[in-house]
Design a protein around this motif. Structure first.
Motif, PDB file in Angstrom:
ATOM      1  N   LEU A 142      -8.429  14.276 -57.358  1.00 16.00           N
ATOM      2  CA  LEU A 142      -7.877  15.462 -57.867  1.00 16.00           C
ATOM      3  C   LEU A 142      -7.038  15.558 -59.019  1.00 16.00           C
ATOM      4  CD1 LEU A 142      -9.303  18.414 -56.993  1.00 16.00           C
ATOM      5  CD2 LEU A 142      -6.623  18.726 -54.720  1.00 16.00           C
ATOM      6  N   PRO A 143      -7.624  16.453 -60.220  1.00 21.55           N
ATOM      7  CA  PRO A 143      -5.933  16.632 -61.046  1.00 21.55           C
ATOM      8  C   PRO A 143      -4.962  17.160 -60.237  1.00 21.55           C
ATOM      9  CG  PRO A 143      -7.981  17.439 -62.273  1.00 21.55           C
ATOM     10  CD  PRO A 143      -8.588  17.479 -60.739  1.00 21.55           C
ATOM     11  N   ALA A 144      -3.742  16.621 -60.706  1.00 20.69           N
ATOM     12  CA  ALA A 144      -1.921  16.931 -60.745  1.00 20.69           C
ATOM     13  C   ALA A 144      -1.885  18.601 -60.956  1.00 20.69           C
ATOM     14  CB  ALA A 144      -1.478  16.122 -61.728  1.00 20.69           C
ATOM     15  N   THR A 148      -0.944  21.207 -57.781  1.00 25.60           N
ATOM     16  CA  THR A 148       0.123  21.761 -57.940  1.00 25.60           C
ATOM     17  C   THR A 148      -0.477  23.462 -57.422  1.00 25.60           C
ATOM     18  OG1 THR A 148       1.070  20.565 -59.375  1.00 25.60           O
ATOM     19  CG2 THR A 148       2.014  22.941 -59.194  1.00 25.60           C
ATOM     20  N   LEU A 149      -1.561  23.870 -58.564  1.00 27.55           N
ATOM     21  CA  LEU A 149      -1.621  24.897 -58.002  1.00 27.55           C
ATOM     22  C   LEU A 149      -1.825  25.324 -57.102  1.00 27.55           C
ATOM     23  CD1 LEU A 149      -4.057  25.519 -60.985  1.00 27.55           C
ATOM     24  CD2 LEU A 149      -2.028  27.303 -60.291  1.00 27.55           C
ATOM     25  N   ALA A 150      -2.394  24.275 -55.635  1.00 28.54           N
ATOM     26  CA  ALA A 150      -3.672  25.284 -54.330  1.00 28.54           C
ATOM     27  C   ALA A 150      -2.450  24.692 -53.693  1.00 28.54           C
ATOM     28  CB  ALA A 150      -4.098  23.537 -54.022  1.00 28.54           C
ATOM     29  N   ARG A 281      -9.718  26.257 -60.589  1.00 28.15           N
ATOM     30  CA  ARG A 281      -8.690  26.494 -61.332  1.00 28.15           C
ATOM     31  C   ARG A 281      -8.247  27.909 -60.649  1.00 28.15           C
ATOM     32  NH1 ARG A 281      -9.679  21.798 -64.702  1.00 28.15           N
ATOM     33  NH2 ARG A 281      -7.687  20.506 -64.465  1.00 28.15           N
ATOM     34  N   LEU A 282     -10.009  28.384 -61.138  1.00 29.27           N
ATOM     35  CA  LEU A 282     -10.269  30.332 -61.210  1.00 29.27           C
ATOM     36  C   LEU A 282      -9.459  30.455 -59.266  1.00 29.27           C
ATOM     37  CD1 LEU A 282     -10.664  32.143 -63.368  1.00 29.27           C
ATOM     38  CD2 LEU A 282     -13.062  32.250 -62.219  1.00 29.27           C
ATOM     39  N   THR A 341      -8.895  20.489 -48.699  1.00 33.24           N
ATOM     40  CA  THR A 341      -7.737  19.205 -48.315  1.00 33.24           C
ATOM     41  C   THR A 341      -6.469  20.066 -48.924  1.00 33.24           C
ATOM     42  OG1 THR A 341      -9.258  18.198 -47.717  1.00 33.24           O
ATOM     43  CG2 THR A 341      -6.943  17.738 -47.465  1.00 33.24           C
ATOM     44  N   ALA A 342      -6.490  19.890 -50.126  1.00 32.06           N
ATOM     45  CA  ALA A 342      -5.088  20.523 -50.866  1.00 32.06           C
ATOM     46  C   ALA A 342      -4.861  21.553 -50.311  1.00 32.06           C
ATOM     47  CB  ALA A 342      -5.023  20.118 -52.096  1.00 32.06           C
ATOM     48  N   GLY A 343      -5.409  22.671 -50.273  1.00 33.31           N
ATOM     49  CA  GLY A 343      -5.027  24.486 -50.290  1.00 33.31           C
ATOM     50  C   GLY A 343      -6.060  25.555 -50.247  1.00 33.31           C
TER      51      GLY A 343
END
Length: 509
Positions: A142-144, A148-150, A281-282, A341-343
């Protein structure tokens, strides 16, 4: 200038889609109605430029193979297989002859994507003709910025059951048309459709035309065209436009993708992988629930072959996935689950083969299975293959995805596999056709040439009888959720096949 244009297109198109010639004209001639005046365009020449003899043993051997297959007196190092009259039926023969003459296994895709004879020779000499072998685990990291967004974006409290708008990608495809139609009857929200188009009006018109082509309909006032390109950053939108779309969208059904089983992972990545990242991202920007339409093909690697697979079993091992398409979908699938998993709020829907409408028999006449059926009908023969086919009708799959996308407690993984399969003997009985050995059937297809519907796929038919051991898919969780909503999958029996054959004009007299 023209060579620069050719080089640019080589990086974006497979070899067989590369224009054979570029002709400079002062202006594009137009008719009185503003359309391109085809009759006023200069006629193309079959061959342009000087013959450039092959250089070296590999180019010379390839030139001889091509010349025999294409029945031309000579082949130069700058000649393209398809420009010389090559097509899919000849491609398989050329691959086999290349293997015999040079002792090198050249994937069909290498021939399709090579710009010219020297390009293919360079691949062979550089030992780069085997399947592309990307590090799929690294590709699925997953891109950084998404992490961060998640983790930092406050998820909006809009319940999935009453979103203000639902965004659909891939709305101009076969499953996409049915998905739009099903969403339109299950929610009062606007249906935003991301389409490659010059403006919103053209985008909406393409979606409505696609609906009509499949015998479907939806209220035009609720179909909102969103011009965009899956392969571009932010779908080609400005940051402000992308953020505005995120704020407007409550549910994203990311169904769009590029389906081509002959292309490499590298060629499919921009749409199938990068396009999924943009959907994520959207979703992260606006807090939307993301529903990714993946494929059960992500389980077709070595780890799951012949083994039970439930919706609780993650496809974490891509070893043995054969096609660039399945690899690209595996990476996208893994990225979506990493995002959850990231949110992020993410659900993954995995259909198998999506067949025609179970009620009308109306399907996608251009897909492989429809072409297989019509070819069998034309030959009066069905290949005797040692496995059965699953047929999940498009109305069932689309209704299932639409229902679950609008149900707030239906997170997780959802599988759409019709366990009531049909054998090739059953297909033959339904057609009233002869069941024949694979070799005999394959020869008939190759001899039939371009007149048979399966001609575009003929080059991919193996010489030996295909063997296929799929996982044992258990879709119990999804079937239970859908059954409670009155959505059930009909068996892939002779009655269903008769409807398909009838629509295709291939039924029994």
């Amino acid at each position: 200038m023209l060579e620069g244009l050719r080089r640019r297109l080589r990086g974006r198109l497979p070899g067989h889609l590369l224009p054979s010639q570029f002709i400079v004209v002062p202006a594009i001639p137009r008719t009185a109605h503003g359309k391109v005046d085809q009759a006023a365009l200069p006629p193309p020449d079959r061959r342009t430029g000087e013959h450039v003899p092959p250089v070296g043993a590999v180019e010379t051997a390839l030139a001889q193979v091509w010349a025999r297959a294409l029945r031309v007196p000579e082949v130069g190092r700058t000649d393209n297989f398809f420009e010389l009259g090559g097509h899919s039926l000849l491609a398989a023969s050329v691959v086999a002859q290349t293997r015999r003459v040079l002792g090198v296994e050249v994937p069909l895709r290498a021939l399709l994507e090579s710009a010219d004879l020297s390009d293919l020779a360079a691949l062979i000499e550089g030992h780069r003709v085997t399947e592309d072998d990307p590090d799929l685990a690294a590709e699925a990291a997953l891109p950084a910025d998404l992490v961060t967004l998640a983790k930092t974006r406050e998820v909006l409290a809009t319940p999935a059951t009453s979103p203000s708008a639902v965004l659909v990608t891939g709305a101009t495809g076969f499953l996409g048309a049915h998905l739009v139609a099903q969403l339109a009857v299950r929610t009062e929200a606007d249906i935003l459709c991301l389409v490659r188009a010059s403006d919103e009006r053209e985008a909406a018109a393409r979606v409505l035309d696609n609906l009509r082509s499949h015998g479907l309909e939806a209220d035009p006032a609720r179909i909102v065209g969103v011009p965009g390109d899956l392969a571009q950053e932010r779908y080609g939108m400005t940051p402000d436009a992308f953020a505005a779309l995120a704020r407007r969208t409550g549910v994203i059904c990311h169904n769009g993708g590029r389906v081509n089983f002959a292309e490499s992972y590298a060629r499919l990545r921009p749409v199938n992988v990068a396009g999924t990242l943009e959907a994520m991202r959207l979703a992260a920007l606006g807090g939307a629930q993301l529903h990714l339409v993946s494929t059960l093909g992500v389980f077709l690697g070595d780890a799951h072959r012949g083994r039970p697979v439930t919706e609780l079993d993650p496809p974490d091992d891509p070893e043995g996935l054969g096609s660039g398409y399945d690899r690209s979908k595996w990476v996208a699938d893994r990225l979506a689950r990493e995002g959850r998993t990231a949110g992020l709020r993410v659900s993954v829907h995995r259909p198998a083969r999506v067949s025609g409408d179970s009620r009308t028999g109306r399907g996608n006449a251009g897909d492989y299975f429809s072409r297989l059926l019509t070819t069998c009908a034309a030959l009066g023969a069905v290949p005797d293959l040692p496995f059965e086919e699953d047929l999940a009708p498009v109305d069932y799959v689309a209704a299932g995805i639409a229902h679950l996308a609008l149900t707030s407690d239906a997170d997780g993984e959802h599988h759409y596999f019709n366990g009531a399969t049909i054998s090739y003997a059953g297909i033959a009985r339904a057609m009233g056709a002869e069941l024949v050995p694979w070799g005999r059937w394959r020869s008939a297809v190759l001899e039939g040439g371009e007149r048979l519907p399966l001609a575009p796929f003929a080059a991919t038919l193996p010489e030996q009888t295909p063997r296929f051991e799929r996982p044992l898919f258990d879709c119990g969780r999804t079937e239970k959720l859908l059954s409670a909503a009155g959505i059930t999958c009909p068996p892939a029996d002779t009655a269903l096949l008769d409807r398909y054959l009838g629509h295709l004009g291939a039924g029994r007299e």
